[in-house]
Enzyme design. Structure first.
Site, short mmCIF file in Angstrom:
data_model
loop_
_atom_site.label_atom_id
_atom_site.label_comp_id
_atom_site.label_asym_id
_atom_site.label_seq_id
_atom_site.Cartn_x
_atom_site.Cartn_y
_atom_site.Cartn_z
N GLU A 244 0.80 -1.22 0.00
CA GLU A 244 0.00 0.00 0.00
C GLU A 244 0.84 1.28 0.00
OE1 GLU A 244 -2.76 -0.29 3.28
OE2 GLU A 244 -3.82 -1.98 2.40
N ASN B 252 -5.39 -5.11 -2.16
CA ASN B 252 -6.02 -5.03 -0.84
C ASN B 252 -7.33 -4.30 -1.04
OD1 ASN B 252 -3.68 -6.14 0.08
ND2 ASN B 252 -3.02 -4.37 1.28
O1 IFM Z 1 -4.05 -2.88 9.28
C1 IFM Z 1 -4.02 -2.40 7.98
C2 IFM Z 1 -2.84 -3.00 7.22
O2 IFM Z 1 -1.64 -2.76 7.85
C3 IFM Z 1 -2.79 -2.42 5.82
N1 IFM Z 1 -4.04 -2.50 5.16
C4 IFM Z 1 -5.23 -2.07 5.86
C5 IFM Z 1 -5.28 -2.73 7.23
C6 IFM Z 1 -6.54 -2.27 7.99
O3 IFM Z 1 -6.52 -0.89 8.15
#
Ligand code: IFM
Length: 435
Positions: free
Chosen positions: A162, A288
């Protein structure tokens, strides 16, 4: 039914679960510095201990195995294996990940490693962090070293998790480490993150790393709140600056014009050759997915009427967005490699009652998202893996320990783990359809 080769997993990241912040030579990362600064984290907590996974990894992998999953996604803490982010490697840090991999091998669980889940070594931050172009080269060195040691023991290596968050929350609005609020700088950081991705892929290919190589992006389709021209334009802009901003350089070798048109490019520096460096062939794309962007020009912004409600993060539950996102990606990027859903999950205000955590709402969440993923696969999108976020309740960044995403409940005082009903459901699902 899913293909027999399908990977089913759970995901975590280093800073959120490991703890042992100063153990066995680990250096501080920007998240250690950030969390220890007053007022940065909702409940004033930090990841010093977290789920103490560093000491409990064997027990945690037993838990993972008990869920019938065949894949586990985790990240390496860069400052654990290279305390400053440059210079000497820390053998004790590598030993920890080696022991983790031994245990996964013993349980026949495929390892999916992420190199960077937001925890830049503070030593590199002190030299300018992701605003310093040199950090991209240090990242490539780190990637090559991890790949040299572990490339033959893991199924995949993702460069970044991300990068949108690193750039926009770390440098855009200061919600995340290192806590800078300057949009123009966040754009430059996003370029350096992409460049570091390309350099790392090249460095890992140069040593013939046998693992599949890719990147993990958080993505959302953007729905205009109304059919007005203004809302539609706003939704296109949102999609361009979030999804296409990262996808276009990787798959098309350029930034999306729609985003460039509206961004503050004054401080944006791209060197000749950068776009070619970023555009490397990758073996998988990690997606994601949590929610859609519901875009409105109205102030205050209009909220969608959420048929399936909102999560404890305040995120709309919108499974059909996963189908439309995957279909759009396949349409827009003919070179799209196989997709792994590297994160999908729901925060719920879970409570233990009579030793049980009844999280029916999470079960419905996962079920509906698996159906949405399946719908995209039925229409030709090559999805090869699904990882629930997260294995354990853990340190949820600036929300501290107040938000629970886990299939497994963690009592932070005793570190006791208890399977939630969703974990028991997932275990049964995978026993019936192990992929
Ligand atoms: O906890 C986070 C993760 O580290 C990255 N993606 C989103 C998740 C939930 O916010």
């Amino acid at each position: 039914m899913f293909p027999s080769t399908f990977s089913w997993g759970v995901a975590t990241s280093a800073y959120q679960i490991e703890g042992a912040a100063a153990t066995d030579g680990r250096g501080p990362s920007i998240w250690d510095t950030f969390t220890h600064r007053l007022g940065t984290i909702c409940d004033g907590s930090n990841g010093d201990i977290a789920c103490d996974h560093y000491h409990r990894y064997a027990e945690d992998i037993e838990l993972i195995a008990s869920l019938n999953v065949n894949a586990y996604r985790f990240s390496v803490s860069w400052s654990r294996v290279q305390p400053l982010g440059y210079g000497a490697w820390n053998e004790k840090g590598f030993d920890f990940y080696s022991r983790l991999l031994d245990k996964l091998e013993e349980k026949n669980i495929a390892a999916h490693l992420t190199l960077y889940h937001w925890d830049l070594p503070q030593g590199l931050q002190d030299r300018g962090g992701w605003l310093n172009r040199e950090t991209t080269e240090r990242f490539a060195d780190y990637a090559a070293e991890v790949a040299r040691r572990f490339g033959h023991r893991v199924a995949s290596i993702a460069t970044h998790n991300e990068p949108w968050c690193t750039a926009n929350l770390g440098y855009g609005n200061a919600q995340f480490a290192p806590g800078v609020a300057d949009t123009a700088l966040s754009i430059q950081v996003s370029h350096h993150l992409l460049l570091s991705h390309g350099l790392a892929i090249q460095a890992m290919r140069a040593i013939n790393c046998p693992a599949k190589l890719g990147i993990v992006l958080n993505q959302w389709p953007a729905t205009p709140a109304t059919d007005s021209a203004a809302d539609r334009a706003e939704a296109e802009w949102e999609y361009a600056r979030s999804v296409q901003w990262f996808m276009d350089p990787i798959f098309k070798g350029r930034y999306p014009q729609k985003a460039l048109d509206r961004m503050d490019m004054e401080k944006f520096i791209v060197h000749p050759g950068d776009m070619q460096s970023i555009r490397q062939t990758i073996d998988f794309l990690g997606v994601n997915y949590y929610f859609r962007a519901f875009v409105s020009t109205e102030q205050p912004p209009r909220m969608p009427e959420a048929e399936l409600g909102y999560s404890d993060m305040g995120w709309e539950v919108y499974p059909q967005g996963l189908t439309s996102l995957l279909l759009a990606l396949r349409e827009e990027y003919p070179a799209l490699p196989p997709v792994y859903i590297t994160e999908n999950g729901m925060a719920v205000a879970d409570k233990i009652e009579d030793g049980k955590i009844n999280d029916e709402v999470r079960i419905r969440y996962v079920e509906s998202h698996l159906q949405a993923m399946r719908a995209a696969m039925d229409r030709g999108v090559d999805v090869q893996a699904y990882f629930y976020w997260s294995l354990l309740d853990n340190f949820e960044w600036n929300s501290g320990y107040a938000k629970r995403f886990g299939l497994v409940y963690v009592d932070y005082a005793s570190q006791q783990r208890t399977l939630k009903q969703s974990a028991i459901w997932y275990r049964k699902l995978l026993a019936a359809d192990p992929g």
